[in-house]
Design an enzyme around this catalytic site. Structure first.
Site, PDB file in Angstrom:
ATOM      1  N   HIS A 172      65.463  69.212  45.301  1.00  0.00           N
ATOM      2  CA  HIS A 172      66.717  68.690  44.773  1.00  0.00           C
ATOM      3  C   HIS A 172      67.835  69.673  45.063  1.00  0.00           C
ATOM      4  O   HIS A 172      67.731  70.860  44.760  1.00  0.00           O
ATOM      5  CB  HIS A 172      66.606  68.474  43.263  1.00  0.00           C
ATOM      6  N   TYR A 175      71.846  64.829  33.250  1.00  0.00           N
ATOM      7  CA  TYR A 175      71.975  65.343  31.897  1.00  0.00           C
ATOM      8  C   TYR A 175      73.158  64.636  31.245  1.00  0.00           C
ATOM      9  O   TYR A 175      74.293  64.755  31.717  1.00  0.00           O
ATOM     10  CB  TYR A 175      72.226  66.845  31.914  1.00  0.00           C
ATOM     11  N   PRO A 195      64.183  73.332  26.602  1.00  0.00           N
ATOM     12  CA  PRO A 195      63.955  72.853  27.969  1.00  0.00           C
ATOM     13  C   PRO A 195      65.226  72.433  28.701  1.00  0.00           C
ATOM     14  O   PRO A 195      65.157  72.097  29.885  1.00  0.00           O
ATOM     15  CB  PRO A 195      63.014  71.655  27.760  1.00  0.00           C
ATOM     16  N   LYS A 198      63.903  76.363  32.225  1.00  0.00           N
ATOM     17  CA  LYS A 198      63.581  77.766  32.472  1.00  0.00           C
ATOM     18  C   LYS A 198      62.208  78.208  31.981  1.00  0.00           C
ATOM     19  O   LYS A 198      61.756  79.301  32.336  1.00  0.00           O
ATOM     20  CB  LYS A 198      64.639  78.674  31.820  1.00  0.00           C
ATOM     21  N   TYR A 250      71.050  77.728  37.281  1.00  0.00           N
ATOM     22  CA  TYR A 250      70.084  76.642  37.329  1.00  0.00           C
ATOM     23  C   TYR A 250      69.054  76.860  38.433  1.00  0.00           C
ATOM     24  O   TYR A 250      67.852  76.638  38.232  1.00  0.00           O
ATOM     25  CB  TYR A 250      70.808  75.300  37.548  1.00  0.00           C
TER      26      TYR A 250
END
Length: 390
Positions: free
Chosen positions: A72, A201, A293, A297, A385
């Site tokens: 991704h 998200y 979550p 990580k 990220y």
């Protein structure tokens, strides 16, 4: 019995450490309180940083990951009825993440360990750690009606938050930091194609939602729920309706519904135990720290702990130098706290906190708007990220 490193716990961190040590000829025995089937039945995260992927490759356990993992190059933030994409690859000079389930990582490492004839003892009871503050540590455990002893040079506690390793440390030697969040994640797994090819998200007045996946045909979805919610109160129909309410119309229309084959509620917490070394005992992964979550990580932090510990053990067994082991806790914790901060920030930015009221909601809206319109802010999110450097 005797081994060089006794590893407590056969989750991804214990298996990965054992496999890396095997590549340099260091002997290990892994003790696991559950059955092999139970370990493989755990449903966990699946977004891997490149550093984690590289470490699995170094352990010789990344062939299936490279064949089946989904690379991704971005994520999307959903708010104000629209999707706002964060270009991870473009903002970080070509880095990306790989979606590959933790269960699959565990399976690959187990298969590798078994093929090499390395020892894992499942369904152990009464595991106890002895003399790790001295010069001759050993571990005892019960199995098949008998008590067994393993003498070793070092003990690696990879047995999670509820394991025996951290509980074996005197309370006076341990300092803990914790934040409990007033909500959880209700998650489902379903054999349906994902709503989007990348993770979404969502910040919505009804609460947070996440659209994720395990494969092109298996989706993982979450919605924020009260911490005391009961999973029995949620039928599949109720879950799908609530999920779509929290997504932009275009994304909601793309959600394919179907029967779930796993449904659970996970509480959210931030937890860190310091230090991560006690004599000849080293805490690894969830035994030392838990993160929400939201930032993806947890598994990646466990892998970075393994990287630092493996480097220290390699240096010790090859050069008899203790420098890397002496630095393990400080090196690991420096990266842990940055990930704790990032996960806390993502969580506070995306979830509904009832106590902050309308003011808190306006702050979230302003931060999200700034985030997606500022290259500097977007870059900060992206570099965290995909994973900070070791």
């Amino acid at each position: 019995m005797r081994t060089q490193v006794a590893i407590i716990g056969s989750g991804p961190s214990g298996l990965l450490l054992g496999q890396l040590l095997a590549t340099i000829g260091v002997e290990t025995i892994i003790l696991e309180r559950s059955s092999r089937e139970h370990v493989l039945g755990r449903v966990r995260a699946g977004v891997l940083e490149q550093g984690t992927v590289d470490l699995l490759g170094e352990a010789g356990a990344a062939d299936r990951l490279h064949a089946e993992g989904l690379q991704h190059s971005g994520i999307s933030l959903a708010f104000d009825g629209r999707l706002h994409r964060i270009d991870l690859t473009g903002l970080t000079g070509g880095k990306h993440v790989t979606v590959y389930g933790q269960t699959e990582v565990t399976h690959d490492l187990m298969d590798k360990r078994e093929a090499a004839g390395l020892v894992t003892v499942y369904e152990t009871a009464n595991v106890a750690l002895h003399d790790f503050g001295g010069a001759s540590p050993f571990v005892t455990y019960d199995k098949d009606g008998a008590t067994h002893r393993i003498d070793c040079d070092f003990i690696a506690g990879c047995d999670g938050y509820h394991g025996v390793s951290r509980r074996s440390v005197p309370a006076s030697a341990l300092k803990t930091f914790e934040r409990q969040y007033p909500f959880g994640w209700l998650g489902v797994l379903a054999e349906v194609p994902p709503a989007d090819h990348e993770l979404i998200y969502a910040n919505h007045e009804r609460g947070f939602a996440l659209c994720s996946m395990r494969s092109p045909h298996r989706s993982r979805y979450y919605v924020q729920c009260p911490a005391d919610e009961r999973v029995e109160a949620w039928s599949d129909g109720r879950f799908w309706d609530e999920l779509r309410r929290r997504l932009p119309p275009q994304t909601a229309a793309a959600v394919t519904t179907g029967p779930s084959f796993e449904k659970s509620i996970a509480p959210l917490r931030s937890f860190v135990a310091e230090p991560m070394r006690f004599g000849l005992l080293f805490l690894v992964g969830d035994a030392a720290h838990i993160v929400p979550p939201t930032g993806a990580k947890g598994l990646n932090l466990a892998a970075s702990d393994v990287r630092y510990l493996f480097a220290g053990l390699r240096e010790f067994f090859s050069e008899r130098s203790k420098a890397g082991l002496d630095a393990y806790s400080s090196r690991a914790l420096a990266r842990v706290w940055k990930a704790v901060r990032f996960s806390w920030w993502m969580t506070t930015m995306l979830h509904r906190f009832l106590e902050t009221g309308e003011f808190g909601q306006r702050i979230q809206e302003a931060e999200l708007d700034y985030l997606v319109h500022s290259k500097a802010a977007s870059t900060a999110l992206a570099e965290n990220y995909v994973g900070l450097p070791y």
